[in-house]
Design an enzyme around this catalytic site. Structure first.
Site, PDB file in Angstrom:
ATOM      1  N   GLU A 169       4.600   9.479   3.149  1.00  0.00           N
ATOM      2  CA  GLU A 169       3.603   8.602   2.933  1.00  0.00           C
ATOM      3  C   GLU A 169       3.281   7.625   3.265  1.00  0.00           C
ATOM      4  O   GLU A 169       2.043   6.907   3.598  1.00  0.00           O
ATOM      5  CB  GLU A 169       3.914   7.617   1.315  1.00  0.00           C
ATOM      6  CG  GLU A 169       3.873   8.750  -0.422  1.00  0.00           C
ATOM      7  CD  GLU A 169       2.647   9.743  -0.056  1.00  0.00           C
ATOM      8  OE1 GLU A 169       1.853   9.543   0.198  1.00  0.00           O
ATOM      9  OE2 GLU A 169       3.328  11.331   0.006  1.00  0.00           O
ATOM     10  N   GLU A 179      -4.547   7.049   7.366  1.00  0.00           N
ATOM     11  CA  GLU A 179      -5.275   6.548   6.555  1.00  0.00           C
ATOM     12  C   GLU A 179      -5.811   4.952   7.598  1.00  0.00           C
ATOM     13  O   GLU A 179      -7.112   5.034   7.739  1.00  0.00           O
ATOM     14  CB  GLU A 179      -4.566   6.467   5.174  1.00  0.00           C
ATOM     15  CG  GLU A 179      -5.697   5.336   4.373  1.00  0.00           C
ATOM     16  CD  GLU A 179      -5.374   4.964   2.751  1.00  0.00           C
ATOM     17  OE1 GLU A 179      -6.223   4.269   2.567  1.00  0.00           O
ATOM     18  OE2 GLU A 179      -4.558   5.451   2.536  1.00  0.00           O
ATOM     19  N   GLU A 193       2.452   1.524  -3.360  1.00  0.00           N
ATOM     20  CA  GLU A 193       1.487   2.662  -4.478  1.00  0.00           C
ATOM     21  C   GLU A 193       1.668   3.654  -4.518  1.00  0.00           C
ATOM     22  O   GLU A 193       1.358   4.476  -5.116  1.00  0.00           O
ATOM     23  CB  GLU A 193       0.267   1.211  -4.006  1.00  0.00           C
ATOM     24  CG  GLU A 193      -1.195   2.488  -5.424  1.00  0.00           C
ATOM     25  CD  GLU A 193      -2.383   2.654  -4.243  1.00  0.00           C
ATOM     26  OE1 GLU A 193      -2.465   3.907  -3.782  1.00  0.00           O
ATOM     27  OE2 GLU A 193      -2.828   1.588  -2.937  1.00  0.00           O
ATOM     28  N   HIS A 194       1.429   4.259  -2.774  1.00  0.00           N
ATOM     29  CA  HIS A 194       1.741   5.664  -2.950  1.00  0.00           C
ATOM     30  C   HIS A 194       2.793   6.488  -3.318  1.00  0.00           C
ATOM     31  O   HIS A 194       2.846   6.958  -4.185  1.00  0.00           O
ATOM     32  CB  HIS A 194       1.816   6.019  -1.348  1.00  0.00           C
ATOM     33  CG  HIS A 194       0.129   6.427  -0.877  1.00  0.00           C
ATOM     34  ND1 HIS A 194      -0.806   6.808  -0.421  1.00  0.00           N
ATOM     35  CD2 HIS A 194      -0.976   4.975  -1.023  1.00  0.00           C
ATOM     36  CE1 HIS A 194      -1.782   7.198   0.100  1.00  0.00           C
ATOM     37  NE2 HIS A 194      -2.105   5.841  -0.439  1.00  0.00           N
ATOM     38  N   HIS A 210       0.718  -0.845  -0.199  1.00  0.00           N
ATOM     39  CA  HIS A 210      -0.380   0.463  -0.359  1.00  0.00           C
ATOM     40  C   HIS A 210       1.065   1.682  -0.268  1.00  0.00           C
ATOM     41  O   HIS A 210       0.676   2.178  -0.525  1.00  0.00           O
ATOM     42  CB  HIS A 210      -1.070  -0.106   0.603  1.00  0.00           C
ATOM     43  CG  HIS A 210      -1.443   1.072   1.459  1.00  0.00           C
ATOM     44  ND1 HIS A 210      -2.801   1.180   2.609  1.00  0.00           N
ATOM     45  CD2 HIS A 210      -2.438   2.100   0.407  1.00  0.00           C
ATOM     46  CE1 HIS A 210      -3.321   2.414   2.808  1.00  0.00           C
ATOM     47  NE2 HIS A 210      -3.214   2.622   0.807  1.00  0.00           N
TER      48      HIS A 210
END
Length: 975
Positions: free
Chosen positions: A145, A167, A70-71, A67
């Site tokens: 990130e 998040e 991905e950022h 994840h």
């Protein structure tokens, strides 16, 4: 051009070519000769072209590495070294989709555009990002990130900070998210699915830069990639670009990324996990019970589709027998199901919400006994027909709303391709559907239940139970851990952390080199259509009822919306109009019991649903038009049956089914709770708008916290209030469903209009025709400035006001300012520096303006960012290239492609709000002609709006209480 299997085209060997009639496409599978990359090209006449590159990325822990990566790869690359090319594309491309997505075992990077030049540009940036990211040169990217230790001076406490960290703190604040994230862990203890690819906030800080780089080096190679192209683009041009610009530079390698299968359980497992509730919430009736079954492999297209249909049949339709049995057993207040086929071994789940742990054995018994009864006695064939028909209608309609259908097909292809099977097996569905239709004359589904559910030991019982103050407990554990960590640091080590925090802030605040920004490809204004799209609308009248005809090709489907003027409903009954929209179609009518009604709707239509909506006059939020909308679709040949069912729903619904009403109200409360926790940014923005805006207040009564409190109040005293509820629902329905109160919005080909016209009377005879008086609503508007207390680990911070009230007027320049504020100012201040997952702004024609943040660790700091936005606009400057970028990005949002049903709805909304084609063209002209000084001139508007100090924050109870001086009141949302 004719392609030959076995031949190579621009470095790609054609492995397979196949016509996929169901989606009107030709599918071609290629293998790149040199690098080993796989490529699927779905060619058709859709101009909304889609590209995606996906990597198989099975996690080996729950640090969220896939994840975070991905950022991170979208934070600058070899050819495009600017810090955030992703945001630059969002600001300045004509994309119709731009995102990246992490799944349990794969990471996908999709884009879409209708403009070929733009499409190539987007592809270029994304391919460079995934193959040549700046993560090796800039450790600050992982810090920003993912996570980092934040400490500004040696005296400060150390905290964790990072976009993905916050998040996932937000994700783990939702009990439903906890439930779904722990399901896989309970079923796959020996495979990659035991880990959370998104990241567990408790484990994310274990991720190191070395592991981060190693994961990318290993898995982000063309040999581990799945490239997808869709639409009417030039195949050879696209293959040539991908080969010459990227893949020719890589040699094929062996990548160990296989997804292993979990050995079946010999007996079911039980898992118990906790989630946090607020200190003032009751723990009773707050537990989730979930039975989860591993069912085959996602590479089996028949099983894949059969369980899609069976899950709906058992748990989702109002006629669902397993849902009905669980509710009647009084096991909980809401029942729903899920079928996760995005992983190698799909999972079917039966979920009861608002239950208690001691009911777990009864829950298992009811599930097993009900399934056994269905096997023994057979499933109602009408229910099977209904479930298959609605599934087939949706397959053929291929209307995926604002998700490009090419992207949906990409996701479907990955459900077999990722596991080394043919990528087209889920796209050509006709043969599979025909096999499943044998269920209408055989025991197909009964045998499936027996084999895959009743006789399946590979299952788990997952109990997700509440614990008061768990969030605070975890927060204290983190603080203690960080205090202990700090205490062990040497002076030099601590200073190194301080220097790291300072270096990160410098990196974040450092402006991009203008030359780096200019490397990101950009269209010219000449590439943009200067004319605003004219949506089809012909005004007609039938039996003195206005009909808005939107004539266009719909593939033999009619989309019909009936709009009833809700301003005739007395003020005290407004929430009942909204409750009515949840009740209709779920209770019986004079002709059908509610199960049969559901079956009839699903057999003969594409669905009927109800919602309360409100449209404001284009430039005045005080003058607005409340509607109860009845949305429906069907094949044109089924229009007579559609009208019969609508007449039955609107004229003959029975509101006296006490037991059924209880179930619906409890379910409604449950679903509203889910929305509050998952969409806190929308909840807070809607709430603050209700403080000053008449239409905002109305919408809050129908959909916001006010409506949730209304439903919660009913549910708390259901037995004593049932008669009142029944009477009020019947009263509101009688007032609303009236011929004098009605408008029709019809999306259909004009040649089929007579089919509508000849059947219309059958509906009208079921409606009242009394003369109705519009009500004059008097709302008490005041700056409540509430802190909405929840157990969430993060905040959703909103501030708003109406600029018309301050003497300003709407202009298209505001839409460009929205792009600049959202993707420049708020992105950098709230997301990049602040660590929130997101922040956004909204500017409406009626004058309502808001800022809101999403999964935000901050509160006071974010409010200050909002208050200071005016100074950013006042000092804003941009050269011609930058200004062009912002204009193109704004037009991109205005020109988002619409399906036929969406075009009809948008044309109707403009008609009701009195937005003319001239208004739309003026707005577009103002956008296209926006200059930096126009943005500067909006600084005072923003300053004046923010200085009114209307705010609302939904978030962590401890954090809000610590800032209680900001608020007029603190409100416990959940009891």
């Amino acid at each position: 051009m004719i392609f030959e299997v076995g031949q190579s085209y621009n470095g790609f060997k054609l492995v397979e070519e196949k016509e996929i009639k169901e989606i009107n496409s030709i599918g071609r599978v290629f293998q790149h000769d040199k690098s080993g990359a796989r490529l699927l090209y779905i060619q058709n006449d859709d101009d909304n072209k889609v590209f995606s590159i996906t990597f198989r990325t099975p996690p080996t822990d729950s640090t969220g590495l896939p994840h975070i990566l991905e950022h991170a790869v979208l934070c600058g690359s070899r050819k495009f070294p600017a810090k955030d090319p992703f945001v630059e594309l969002a600001k300045g491309s004509l994309n119709t989709f731009l995102n990246a997505m992490t799944f349990s075992d794969k990471t996908m990077y999709p884009i879409a555009s209708r403009n070929n030049k733009d499409f190539i540009n987007l592809m270029d940036v994304y391919l460079d990002a995934v193959f040549y990211p700046n993560i090796y040169k800039k450790p600050e990217i992982l810090m920003q990130e993912g996570w980092h230790y934040e400490v500004e001076t040696p005296e400060d406490e150390i905290i964790y900070k990072g976009v993905v960290y916050n998040e996932m703190k937000g994700a783990f604040s939702s009990p439903e998210q906890v439930l779904f994230r722990k399901m896989q862990e309970s079923l796959f203890p020996d495979t990659t699915y035991q880990y959370d690819s998104g990241g567990d906030p408790e484990i994310i800080p274990e991720l190191t830069q070395d592991k981060f780089e190693e994961f990318h080096k290993k898995l982000y190679h063309p040999s581990n990639s799945y490239i997808y192209l869709y639409g009417n683009g030039d195949i050879l041009e696209h293959l040539k670009f991908i080969n010459e610009q990227y893949l020719k530079d890589f040699d094929k390698i062996e990548v160990d990324s296989q997804i292993s299968l979990q050995a079946p359980y010999q007996e079911p497992k039980t898992s118990v996990v906790e989630y946090s509730i607020s200190a003032n919430e009751k723990e009773e009736n707050k537990t989730f019970l979930s039975m989860n079954f591993v069912v085959g492999k996602s590479t089996n297209p028949e099983l894949h589709m059969a369980f899609d249909i069976l899950t709906y049949l058992l748990l989702e339709t109002p006629a669902a027998p397993l849902k009905k049995a669980l509710l009647e057993a009084d096991l909980g207040k809401d029942v729903f199901g899920s079928y996760d086929h995005s992983i190698y071994q799909p999972v079917v789940s039966v979920i009861v919400k608002n239950s208690n742990q001691e009911k777990k054995d009864k829950f298992k018994d009811v599930v097993r006994n009900t399934l056994q009864q269905l096997v023994d006695k057979g499933i109602d064939k009408k229910l099977i027909e209904a479930a298959i028909n609605i599934h087939e209608f949706r397959l053929r309609e291929a209307d995926y709303g604002r998700y490009p259908k090419g992207l949906i097909y990409c996701m479907k292809s990955m459900e077999s391709w990722l596991y080394d099977e043919n990528p087209m097996i889920h796209l050509g569905y006709e043969n599979t559907l025909q096999k499943i239709k044998t269920a209408l004359t055989t025991n197909y589904f009964e045998e499936l239940i027996e084999e895959s559910l009743l006789n399946n030991q590979h299952q788990s019982l997952l109990i997700v139970k509440p614990k008061k103050g768990l969030a605070q407990e975890k927060e204290e554990e983190v603080k203690k851990k960080l205090r202990d960590y700090k205490a062990k640091l040497s002076k030099e080590e601590l200073l190194k952390l301080v220097e790291g925090t300072s270096a990160l802030k410098s990196y974040q605040e450092e402006a991009n080199d203008p030359q780096d920004l200019e490397r990101i490809p950009l269209l010219a204004l000449e590439d943009i259509d200067k004319e605003a799209e004219k949506l089809p609308l012909i005004e007609k009248s039938e039996a003195d009822i206005p009909v808005l005809l939107h004539s266009m090709f719909t593939n033999e489907i009619v989309y019909m919306n009936l709009l009833f003027d809700a301003s005739v409903v007395p003020q005290q009954l407004i929430p009942y109009a909204s409750l009515l929209s949840f009740v209709l179609g779920k209770v019986s009518t004079e002709k059908y019991n509610y199960e049969d009604l559901s079956n009839e709707i699903n057999i003969y239509t594409g669905g009927v649903d109800f919602r309360v909506e409100a449209y404001s006059l284009k430039d005045d939020d005080g003058e607005y038009f409340p509607k109860l909308m009845v949305r429906s679709s069907a094949l044109v040949k089924q229009i007579p049956k559609l009208f019969e069912l609508l007449g039955e729903l609107l004229g003959n619904t029975r509101y006296n089914e006490a037991k059924r009403l209880k179930e619906i109200i409890r379910e409604t409360k449950s679903r509203l709770e889910m929305n509050i926790m998952q969409d806190g940014h929308i909840v807070a923005a809607r709430r603050v708008t209700s403080y000053f805006s008449p239409i905002g207040y109305y919408k809050e009564l129908c959909t916001g916290i006010d409506f949730y409190e209304f439903i919660a109040g009913l549910e708390e005293d259901l037995d004593n209030r049932l008669e009142e509820i029944q009477d009020n629902l019947a009263k509101v329905a009688k007032i609303l469903f009236n011929k004098s109160n009605m408008m029709v919005s019809l999306t259909i080909e004009e040649k089929d209009y007579d089919k509508f016209k000849t059947s219309f009377d059958s509906l009208l005879k079921e409606l009242g025709d009394e003369k109705l008086d519009k009500q004059s609503y008097k709302f008490k508007l005041t700056a409540k400035n509430e802190g909405l207390l929840t157990s969430s680990k993060v905040q959703y911070v909103a501030k708003a006001y109406n600029f018309n009230e301050l003497g300003y007027r709407y202009t298209g320049h505001l839409q460009v300012a929205k792009t600049i504020i959202s993707l420049n100012y708020l992105w950098n201040k709230v997301r990049v520096s602040g660590g929130a997952y997101g922040a956004m702004a909204g500017f409406s024609r009626n004058g309502n303006l808001y800022f809101t943040s999403y999964r935000d660790p901050n509160l006071d700091k974010t409010l200050k960012v909002y208050d200071d936005a005016y100074s950013y606009l006042d000092a804003f400057s941009a050269n011609d290239r930058e200004m062009t970028k912002y204009i193109i990005g704004t037009i991109s949002k205005m020109d988002a492609p619409l399906t036929p049903s969406m075009k009809g709805q948008e044309a109707t909304a403009r008609y009701i709000s009195k937005i003319s084609q001239e208004d739309s063209q003026r707005e577009r002209d103002e956008v296209l002609n926006t200059k930096p000084e126009d943005i500067n001139n909006l600084a005072k508007l923003i300053k004046d709006v923010m200085s009114q100090n209307y705010l609302c924050v939904l978030g962590n109870e401890g954090r809000l209480k610590a800032s209680k001086d900001i608020f007029e009141s603190l409100v416990d949302i959940f009891k």
